[in-house]
Motif scaffolding. Sequence first.
Motif, PDB file in Angstrom:
ATOM      1  N   THR A 230      48.056  90.898  43.283  1.00  0.00           N
ATOM      2  CA  THR A 230      47.112  89.891  42.791  1.00  0.00           C
ATOM      3  C   THR A 230      47.769  89.041  41.704  1.00  0.00           C
ATOM      4  O   THR A 230      47.603  87.814  41.663  1.00  0.00           O
ATOM      5  CB  THR A 230      45.844  90.568  42.237  1.00  0.00           C
ATOM      6  N   ALA A 231      48.536  89.693  40.814  1.00  0.00           N
ATOM      7  CA  ALA A 231      49.234  88.957  39.754  1.00  0.00           C
ATOM      8  C   ALA A 231      50.285  88.018  40.329  1.00  0.00           C
ATOM      9  O   ALA A 231      50.543  86.940  39.773  1.00  0.00           O
ATOM     10  CB  ALA A 231      49.886  89.941  38.785  1.00  0.00           C
TER      11      ALA A 231
ATOM     12  N   LEU B 208      47.697 100.216  42.383  1.00  0.00           N
ATOM     13  CA  LEU B 208      48.814  99.466  41.808  1.00  0.00           C
ATOM     14  C   LEU B 208      49.223  98.306  42.709  1.00  0.00           C
ATOM     15  O   LEU B 208      49.564  97.218  42.227  1.00  0.00           O
ATOM     16  CB  LEU B 208      50.011 100.399  41.592  1.00  0.00           C
ATOM     17  N   THR B 209      49.191  98.532  44.019  1.00  0.00           N
ATOM     18  CA  THR B 209      49.554  97.479  44.973  1.00  0.00           C
ATOM     19  C   THR B 209      48.620  96.286  44.843  1.00  0.00           C
ATOM     20  O   THR B 209      49.061  95.127  44.809  1.00  0.00           O
ATOM     21  CB  THR B 209      49.507  98.026  46.413  1.00  0.00           C
TER      22      THR B 209
ATOM     23  N   ARG C 158      53.580  90.304  34.221  1.00  0.00           N
ATOM     24  CA  ARG C 158      52.364  91.106  34.417  1.00  0.00           C
ATOM     25  C   ARG C 158      52.535  92.072  35.585  1.00  0.00           C
ATOM     26  O   ARG C 158      52.158  93.246  35.500  1.00  0.00           O
ATOM     27  CB  ARG C 158      51.169  90.189  34.662  1.00  0.00           C
ATOM     28  N   ALA C 159      53.094  91.567  36.681  1.00  0.00           N
ATOM     29  CA  ALA C 159      53.295  92.429  37.848  1.00  0.00           C
ATOM     30  C   ALA C 159      54.277  93.550  37.527  1.00  0.00           C
ATOM     31  O   ALA C 159      54.063  94.710  37.900  1.00  0.00           O
ATOM     32  CB  ALA C 159      53.809  91.598  39.023  1.00  0.00           C
TER      33      ALA C 159
ATOM     34  N   PRO D  21      49.771  83.783  42.748  1.00  0.00           N
ATOM     35  CA  PRO D  21      50.022  82.390  42.338  1.00  0.00           C
ATOM     36  C   PRO D  21      51.501  82.005  42.421  1.00  0.00           C
ATOM     37  O   PRO D  21      51.830  80.841  42.658  1.00  0.00           O
ATOM     38  CB  PRO D  21      49.526  82.360  40.888  1.00  0.00           C
ATOM     39  N   VAL D  22      52.410  82.976  42.231  1.00  0.00           N
ATOM     40  CA  VAL D  22      53.839  82.683  42.330  1.00  0.00           C
ATOM     41  C   VAL D  22      54.196  82.307  43.760  1.00  0.00           C
ATOM     42  O   VAL D  22      54.944  81.353  44.010  1.00  0.00           O
ATOM     43  CB  VAL D  22      54.674  83.899  41.872  1.00  0.00           C
ATOM     44  N   ALA D  23      53.653  83.046  44.705  1.00  0.00           N
ATOM     45  CA  ALA D  23      53.935  82.764  46.111  1.00  0.00           C
ATOM     46  C   ALA D  23      53.333  81.433  46.543  1.00  0.00           C
ATOM     47  O   ALA D  23      53.892  80.729  47.392  1.00  0.00           O
ATOM     48  CB  ALA D  23      53.388  83.895  46.984  1.00  0.00           C
TER      49      ALA D  23
END
Length: 451
Positions: free
Chosen positions: A161-162, A155-156, A182-183, A165-167
């Motif tokens: 991974t989802a 799960l981590t 998604r996360a 891109p936000v970071a």
Amino acid sequence: MKILISSLSNRIFKSTVPAAVLIFLFTACSGGPNSSMPEWLSSYPSSSSFYVGIGGSNTGNMAEDREKAAAAARADLAAQISAQVSSELKVSSRASSEGDFTESVDRTVNESVEQNLKSVETVDTWFSPDQGAWVFVRLSKAVWAAIINEEISTLTLRANTALRPVAEGNLSEAEIMAALGRARGTLLSSPWGLRVKDETLGSGGLLIDSVDGRISDRTGSLSVKAQVSPPVIKFGSEVVVSGKVESGDNLEMGAYPLVLTSLEAGTVQLTTGPDGVFSYTLSPDTTATGTFRMEIIPDLMVWDIPPGGFPISRATVEIIVNPVLLALSVNSSAVGELSTLDGAVGDWISDLPLPAETVSPGEGDLDLEFAWTVFDFPRSEKLANAPFITQVGAVLTVSRNGNTILVREIDAFKDGGLDWEQAHKRAARNLLKKLAEDPFLSGELVEAFQL
């Protein structure tokens, strides 16, 4: 006493009473431990290294009882684990209060136990013709911890991974929300997701709390503005709802989903352009007469995010839809005496469920002509008192600015009387009565109003 024990045990096995209580009842009802009964049936075992489970069945079929007892033992084992997991997770994250959390934990633990049967050890079994089959199983707490740690690692990886891109940045508002959704969905797909640590967003705490915090920041910074044009319309006319969604951080909005709702028009889903601008044309069949309000809000459910838990910006607009002005004229040229029924025709039109207001000829948006048609049957010359028989019908014509948009022929109604006037009026009144019961006519007229 044996019959009493068997009957009681059958009822107990179908209940949800904990195994420790079952054993107490089992022992008490049998008058004390049976000499051949194993100790784990008279005293529920406990261990610091193992989760344990005990189950029994007494249907009278030995093979069936052994299978059911094993399943009941695994269920009891899973119940012990579920109770501990629920207690631990409910205090670890605010997300544990969402939905039926305990049911989710129970379901997931049961699935994990069934998927890892090779790790469940059968310690002992016992069978008695009077008391059925009993099974004692256990699962190493160290093995269970390894199973859960593997699930948490999976799960981590998926959730972080989802979120990567936000970071990294350079995403539109819609893309950020899609990644957060998604996360969040990944983390909430399993109770173990509430144990995943934040390795991406920088909070250092639980990832689910970081994700929910980011969602709150994003939705709370939005501004939704809207207007309608024109604000006042006639029924059957189109109205455009438009506006703009803006980010508090001045980010590009991207294809941001919105939902437009009202009691009259229902629910409509729409999407903004990259600049946050949206526009939607309400067609005539989605409006009603009167004043009604429409609300435009971000559609978080597109990303499986429940809107109730986050701040939501919304815009409200008001639309006034006036009824169509319907100029009614009655053509009684076929038979002059039917002109006395002009009022009855007007009453019939007024009683129809139409989004219209009846006005005098020449004053309406639409013209509705009601023309009588009459056919008189020849009277018999051989019968002095022969009745007067007639057939009365009608033709409905709807037009706008001289252009015909609907012609509806009404089936004629046959009737008679002591003279032609009486026959005509009786047939005409019965025709109007039949029209009042026509379930399709008002729908045809409404469609004509929308053309």
